[in-house]
Structure formats: C-alpha cells, structure tokens
Scaffold this active site. Structure first.
Site, PDB file in Angstrom:
ATOM      1  N   HIS A 126      10.341  -7.812   6.694  1.00 20.04           N
ATOM      2  CA  HIS A 126      10.737  -8.379   5.397  1.00 20.04           C
ATOM      3  C   HIS A 126      12.263  -8.405   5.263  1.00 20.04           C
ATOM      4  CE1 HIS A 126       6.650  -7.574   3.166  1.00 20.04           C
ATOM      5  NE2 HIS A 126       6.599  -8.586   4.000  1.00 20.04           N
ATOM      6  N   HIS A 165       6.351  -4.334   8.728  1.00 20.68           N
ATOM      7  CA  HIS A 165       6.820  -5.220   7.661  1.00 20.68           C
ATOM      8  C   HIS A 165       8.117  -4.763   6.993  1.00 20.68           C
ATOM      9  CE1 HIS A 165       2.942  -7.004   8.296  1.00 20.68           C
ATOM     10  NE2 HIS A 165       3.084  -7.858   7.319  1.00 20.68           N
ATOM     11  N   GLU A 207      -3.089  -0.324  -3.239  1.00 25.57           N
ATOM     12  CA  GLU A 207      -2.102   0.296  -2.344  1.00 25.57           C
ATOM     13  C   GLU A 207      -1.528   1.604  -2.888  1.00 25.57           C
ATOM     14  OE1 GLU A 207       0.337  -2.490  -0.061  1.00 25.57           O
ATOM     15  OE2 GLU A 207       1.919  -0.993  -0.011  1.00 25.57           O
ATOM     16  N   HIS A 238       7.490 -15.650   8.874  1.00 18.85           N
ATOM     17  CA  HIS A 238       7.020 -14.298   8.551  1.00 18.85           C
ATOM     18  C   HIS A 238       6.449 -13.577   9.781  1.00 18.85           C
ATOM     19  CE1 HIS A 238       5.236 -11.072   6.185  1.00 18.85           C
ATOM     20  NE2 HIS A 238       4.079 -11.308   6.779  1.00 18.85           N
ATOM     21  N   LYS A 298      -9.625  -5.652   7.284  1.00 26.88           N
ATOM     22  CA  LYS A 298      -8.844  -5.725   6.042  1.00 26.88           C
ATOM     23  C   LYS A 298      -9.731  -5.474   4.830  1.00 26.88           C
ATOM     24  CE  LYS A 298      -5.295  -7.845   3.397  1.00 26.88           C
ATOM     25  NZ  LYS A 298      -4.141  -8.720   3.328  1.00 26.88           N
ATOM     26  N   ARG A 313      -3.664   1.451   2.151  1.00 27.20           N
ATOM     27  CA  ARG A 313      -3.357   0.015   2.306  1.00 27.20           C
ATOM     28  C   ARG A 313      -1.938  -0.211   2.835  1.00 27.20           C
ATOM     29  NH1 ARG A 313      -5.065  -5.167  -1.506  1.00 27.20           N
ATOM     30  NH2 ARG A 313      -4.023  -6.699  -0.200  1.00 27.20           N
ATOM     31  N   LYS A 334      -3.518  -9.834  -2.864  1.00 28.10           N
ATOM     32  CA  LYS A 334      -2.081  -9.729  -3.152  1.00 28.10           C
ATOM     33  C   LYS A 334      -1.543 -11.140  -3.310  1.00 28.10           C
ATOM     34  CE  LYS A 334      -0.525  -5.467  -0.942  1.00 28.10           C
ATOM     35  NZ  LYS A 334       0.324  -4.912   0.138  1.00 28.10           N
ATOM     36  N   ARG A 369      -3.624 -16.344 -18.542  1.00 29.14           N
ATOM     37  CA  ARG A 369      -3.883 -14.909 -18.269  1.00 29.14           C
ATOM     38  C   ARG A 369      -4.975 -14.690 -17.227  1.00 29.14           C
ATOM     39  NH1 ARG A 369      -3.190 -14.150 -23.994  1.00 29.14           N
ATOM     40  NH2 ARG A 369      -1.014 -13.602 -24.322  1.00 29.14           N
ATOM     41  N   ASN A 417       1.101  -2.709   6.275  1.00 25.98           N
ATOM     42  CA  ASN A 417       2.498  -3.147   6.343  1.00 25.98           C
ATOM     43  C   ASN A 417       3.213  -2.659   7.599  1.00 25.98           C
ATOM     44  OD1 ASN A 417       2.651  -4.711   4.027  1.00 25.98           O
ATOM     45  ND2 ASN A 417       2.830  -2.882   2.749  1.00 25.98           N
ATOM     46  N   GLU A 460      -0.010 -10.815  13.398  1.00 26.54           N
ATOM     47  CA  GLU A 460      -0.843 -10.077  12.424  1.00 26.54           C
ATOM     48  C   GLU A 460      -2.194  -9.691  13.041  1.00 26.54           C
ATOM     49  OE1 GLU A 460       0.350  -9.059   9.499  1.00 26.54           O
ATOM     50  OE2 GLU A 460       1.577 -10.606   8.547  1.00 26.54           O
TER      51      GLU A 460
HETATM   52  P1  NAD Z   1       3.064 -20.907   5.816  1.00 29.14           P
HETATM   53  O1  NAD Z   1       2.139 -20.895   4.681  1.00 29.14           O
HETATM   54  O2  NAD Z   1       4.483 -21.278   5.565  1.00 29.14           O
HETATM   55  O3  NAD Z   1       2.472 -21.890   6.933  1.00 29.14           O
HETATM   56  C1  NAD Z   1       3.222 -22.091   8.107  1.00 29.14           C
HETATM   57  C2  NAD Z   1       3.457 -23.575   8.395  1.00 29.14           C
HETATM   58  O4  NAD Z   1       2.269 -24.137   8.908  1.00 29.14           O
HETATM   59  C3  NAD Z   1       3.846 -24.417   7.200  1.00 29.14           C
HETATM   60  O5  NAD Z   1       4.880 -25.286   7.574  1.00 29.14           O
HETATM   61  C4  NAD Z   1       2.576 -25.207   6.870  1.00 29.14           C
HETATM   62  O6  NAD Z   1       2.852 -26.465   6.302  1.00 29.14           O
HETATM   63  C5  NAD Z   1       1.967 -25.362   8.235  1.00 29.14           C
HETATM   64  N1  NAD Z   1       0.518 -25.478   8.254  1.00 29.14           N
HETATM   65  C6  NAD Z   1      -0.373 -24.743   7.551  1.00 29.14           C
HETATM   66  N2  NAD Z   1      -1.618 -25.013   7.957  1.00 29.14           N
HETATM   67  C7  NAD Z   1      -1.525 -25.956   8.927  1.00 29.14           C
HETATM   68  C8  NAD Z   1      -2.468 -26.602   9.751  1.00 29.14           C
HETATM   69  N3  NAD Z   1      -3.762 -26.318   9.703  1.00 29.14           N
HETATM   70  N4  NAD Z   1      -2.004 -27.520  10.634  1.00 29.14           N
HETATM   71  C9  NAD Z   1      -0.687 -27.784  10.743  1.00 29.14           C
HETATM   72  N5  NAD Z   1       0.251 -27.176  10.009  1.00 29.14           N
HETATM   73  C10 NAD Z   1      -0.157 -26.269   9.115  1.00 29.14           C
HETATM   74  O7  NAD Z   1       3.113 -19.501   6.555  1.00 29.14           O
HETATM   75  P2  NAD Z   1       2.016 -18.411   6.954  1.00 29.14           P
HETATM   76  O8  NAD Z   1       2.503 -17.835   8.205  1.00 29.14           O
HETATM   77  O9  NAD Z   1       0.655 -18.940   6.872  1.00 29.14           O
HETATM   78  O10 NAD Z   1       2.141 -17.330   5.786  1.00 29.14           O
HETATM   79  C11 NAD Z   1       3.284 -16.542   5.634  1.00 29.14           C
HETATM   80  C12 NAD Z   1       3.316 -15.999   4.224  1.00 29.14           C
HETATM   81  O11 NAD Z   1       2.171 -15.167   4.016  1.00 29.14           O
HETATM   82  C13 NAD Z   1       4.518 -15.152   3.933  1.00 29.14           C
HETATM   83  O12 NAD Z   1       5.092 -15.546   2.714  1.00 29.14           O
HETATM   84  C14 NAD Z   1       3.955 -13.749   3.811  1.00 29.14           C
HETATM   85  O13 NAD Z   1       4.705 -12.941   2.935  1.00 29.14           O
HETATM   86  C15 NAD Z   1       2.587 -14.021   3.288  1.00 29.14           C
HETATM   87  N6  NAD Z   1       1.628 -12.938   3.528  1.00 29.14           N
HETATM   88  C16 NAD Z   1       0.901 -12.496   2.477  1.00 29.14           C
HETATM   89  C17 NAD Z   1      -0.049 -11.510   2.636  1.00 29.14           C
HETATM   90  C18 NAD Z   1      -0.904 -11.090   1.489  1.00 29.14           C
HETATM   91  O14 NAD Z   1      -1.658 -10.116   1.627  1.00 29.14           O
HETATM   92  N7  NAD Z   1      -0.843 -11.769   0.366  1.00 29.14           N
HETATM   93  C19 NAD Z   1      -0.263 -10.962   3.917  1.00 29.14           C
HETATM   94  C20 NAD Z   1       0.482 -11.438   4.983  1.00 29.14           C
HETATM   95  C21 NAD Z   1       1.431 -12.434   4.778  1.00 29.14           C
HETATM   96  N1  GLY Z   2      -0.702  -7.686   4.165  1.00 29.84           N
HETATM   97  C1  GLY Z   2      -0.609  -6.494   3.423  1.00 29.84           C
HETATM   98  C2  GLY Z   2      -1.706  -6.274   2.430  1.00 29.84           C
HETATM   99  O1  GLY Z   2      -2.510  -7.117   2.156  1.00 29.84           O
HETATM  100  O2  GLY Z   2      -1.781  -5.208   1.896  1.00 29.84           O
END
Ligand code: NAD
Ligand code: GLY
Length: 370
Positions: free
Chosen positions: A253, A249, A238, A268, A228, A242, A145, A123, A246, A187
C-alpha cells in the site's frame, strides 16, 4: 452451466454464495431477479463496459429488470472522492432504491468503489459482485470491504458491506492482460503463504494452468474463496485474524501511494508481490524464518513474472523515510507503532505488533541498496 459454489455463512441474513465458473456473466439477470430486484445499476469501468457491459445489460433486461450503466475510467485513480460522487449521483439518477441492486462489474477498483456507493446510498442498498479480474475473483469481491483512497493513503475511507451474491465468471479472465493476470496471481500465492503450505506447493506446480485457463483456474479461485470465506466468517470486521489477509500489504500500500496510484507505474497486485517478498525477507532478517524460505517465495513470484524488489518500481519509490511515512497511515497502526504481518515460514504467518521504526528503516535502507 456448471459452476462451483462456495458459501459464506455469515449470520443475520447476510450469508451469500460465491458462484465460480465459465459464462456466469450471462446469469446476472436471472440471479438478480431471483433476489427480487426490479432495477439494477451496473457500475463498471470503461474497459470492462466495452467487453461485458452489453451482455450484462441484456441479461438483466431479459430477466425483466430496468437497468442503467455507469462507467468510470479504468485504474486505481478511480477509487477517488470524485468518482464516488459521480457513481452515487449516477445511481440516484437511475432511481435505484433499497430493494434494487447495484451490480459491481469489473476488477477490485470497481468492486470497492461500487460497494462503497452501495453501502452509503440511501444508507445501504443491496449489491452484487461480478468480478472480472483474477484479483477480484480470489480476494476483493469476497468479504465486504468496500472503499476509496484518500490523498493521505490507500482505502482510508470505507465501510463493511457484504454483497448478496458473487458471480465469478472465470471465462472473463480470458480477455485480461498478462500483466493483470500476474498481479492477481500475487493474491493467489498469498493464501498459500498465509496458512496453507500445501496450497503454495500446489501453486508452484500448477500456476501455468491458472494463467492458461485450464481446470486449475476454477480450482484455484474456489480454494482462495473458501479460505477467505473462512477468515471473514471468523473475524468479519478485522479485530484479529483477518489482518493476516494483509500479508505483504503494509509495504504494498505504501508503494501504491508513493507511485500516486498510477496504474501505469504499479498496480495493486504488483505492490503486493513486492510486499510479500519484503515481508519474508524482513521475517528472515528478524530471525523468524530462514533466508532459504524467503528465497523460495521470491523465486516463485519472479517465475510467474512478478516484481520482488523495490528497485523494480518504475520511477522509484523514494527513500526509507518516504516509505516509513507512507506506512504510518496503515490501518493497522496503533499509537503510532507499526504492525506487520510476518512469517515463521511458508504458511506460517502471524501478526507482529509494535515493530520498531528503526528496525524497519534499517531493513528498507538495505533493500533500497540491493
Ligand atoms: P482493477 O479493478 O483496476 O482492474 C485491473 C485492470 O483490468 C483495469 O484496467 C480493468 O479495466 C481491467 N479489466 C478488468 N477486468 C477485465 C477483463 N475481464 N478483461 C480485460 N480487462 C479487464 O484492479 P484489480 O487488480 O482487479 O483490483 C485492485 C483493487 O482491489 C485495489 O484497489 C485494491 O485495493 C482492491 N482490493 C480490495 C480488496 C477488498 O477486500 N475489498 C482486496 C484486495 C484488493
Ligand atoms: N484483502 C483483505 C481483506 O479482505 O481483509
């Protein structure tokens, strides 16, 4: 080790710092020990494990923490029910307790997945974000998030769970592929487009320094995190503002879902880049901003090597109806009506509820012909 600090002043003991600088991967152990943890479960992906897993493990062990590492396959497909179960079982196997820490080491996929596991394990277990992609450093590691994807849509299963600390090691971006740097840059540019036209101007002049690892990189990460953090503190769950984060997005998405979360086809940030360009062209079509400004946005994204058209999606993305159906699962949908983030110009985004399906369909049909 010098670094920049951005504070996230949430209440009820949930405030935390974001440290930004080169070499912070080696500070994980000391920082975890300072939080009083005795054990840490590192959650990462196989690529990042090979690059940074041993250093983080060594840092934790040097600080006297018991630790173990769980690695999932790299890529969006790991934000799944199956990987979530594997991570939870792995953390329980490591006997990670509430006073311990989950360490999310990787990009946004790992951050969202590990954060959701931490939110639900026993939890709620504390967690630390160690973002290693540009996208994760400027966006996903901040704000709490967490979640995974469902077959019916992106990020539909999740929880708000703030990290205790974010350690953004900007030297880790030196090993990131060009493609992933570009994806994260979408982003970065987004923050200028939302409400900071001066930052968008700065990006147009300085984006190459971010990619090259100059001082512009740390500066950009800090500017984005500050922006942010401000939004998250004003509207953590949100209920309003907030949603502006997006921008781009709703389209993005839908594209990720229609490409089956297959990172070989679309990642993404690429979906976000196409989505940003679409949001501005849609805003221009509805008369909210000039076509010239929409053109400026698309030109800058394209200059940084990002896709800006639906036709750029490898293997295609279906027709207007498929896109509309995918968008219907968006979390901003209310009583079936779509809400978009639109713009009156660069840095002048706003929430536009109740957008007619017919208007979206006509726009998408034209975009698919472009
Ligand atoms: P990811 O985590 O898939 O990383 C991209 C690639 O880079 C992967 O293949 C990973 O293995 C590689 N990698 C990571 N760090 C590395 C490094 N230092 N050197 C070499 N390779 C490396 O993708 P991302 O673009 O980081 O994240 C996308 C995700 O984030 C999506 O699922 C999206 O929905 C989410 N997201 C979440 C929020 C939030 O607020 N929680 C906001 C924006 C995006
Ligand atoms: N990336 C969208 C949020 O954090 O609200």
């Amino acid at each position: 080790m010098s670094h920049l600090t951005v504070h996230v002043p949430l209440d009820a003991g949930r405030a935390y710092d974001i440290l930004i600088g080169r070499g912070l991967v080696d500070a994980v152990g000391a920082r975890a020990a300072a939080l009083g943890a005795r054990a840490a479960g590192i959650v990462t992906d196989e690529t990042v494990a090979g690059l940074y897993g041993a250093r983080v493990r060594a840092s934790l062990e040097a600080a006297g923490l018991r630790c173990g590492l769980i690695a999932v396959p790299p890529g969006e497909a790991s934000k799944s029910y199956a990987c979530y179960a594997a991570v939870c079982d792995g953390l329980l196997g490591l006997k990670i307790e509430r006073g311990d820490l989950v360490v999310a080491l990787g990009g946004g996929v790992v951050g969202d997945l590990a954060g959701f596991a931490a939110a639900t394990l026993r939890r709620g277990v504390r967690f630390l974000q160690v973002p290693t992609t540009l996208l994760a450093q400027v966006d996903s590691s901040v704000g709490g998030k967490t979640g995974i994807n469902a077959p019916l849509g992106k990020n539909l299963i999740g929880a708000f769970h703030q990290p205790r600390l974010v350690l953004a090691d900007t030297a880790a971006l030196d090993t990131l592929s060009e493609r992933e740097m570009r994806a994260g840059y979408a982003e970065v540019a987004k923050y200028g487009l939302i409400d900071d036209p001066g930052f968008f101007d700065w990006c147009e002049g300085n984006w190459r320094g971010i990619f090259a690892g100059g001082p512009e990189r740390d500066e950009a990460v800090a500017i984005c995190c500050r922006a942010k953090a401000g939004v998250v503190v004003r509207d953590e769950r949100e209920d309003g503002e907030r949603a502006l984060l997006n921008l781009g997005h709703t389209f993005g998405h839908a594209l990720e879902r229609l490409t089956g979360y297959d990172s070989d086809r679309l990642v993404h940030g690429e979906g976000v880049a196409i989505g940003l360009a679409l949001a501005f062209r849609f805003s221009a079509r509805l008369g909210f901003c000039s076509g010239q400004e929409a053109g400026r946005v698309a030109n800058h994204l394209a200059l940084a090597g990002l896709p800006t058209r639906l036709a750029a999606v490898p293997g295609g993305c279906g027709d207007a109806d498929a896109l509309l159906d995918a968008m219907a699962q968006d979390k901003k949908v209310r009583d079936g009506a779509l809400t978009f983030i639109l713009a009156r110009g660069i840095g002048r985004s706003f929430i536009a509820p109740g957008i007619e399906r017919a208007a979206v369909r006509a726009f998408l049909e034209d975009e698919l012909r472009a």
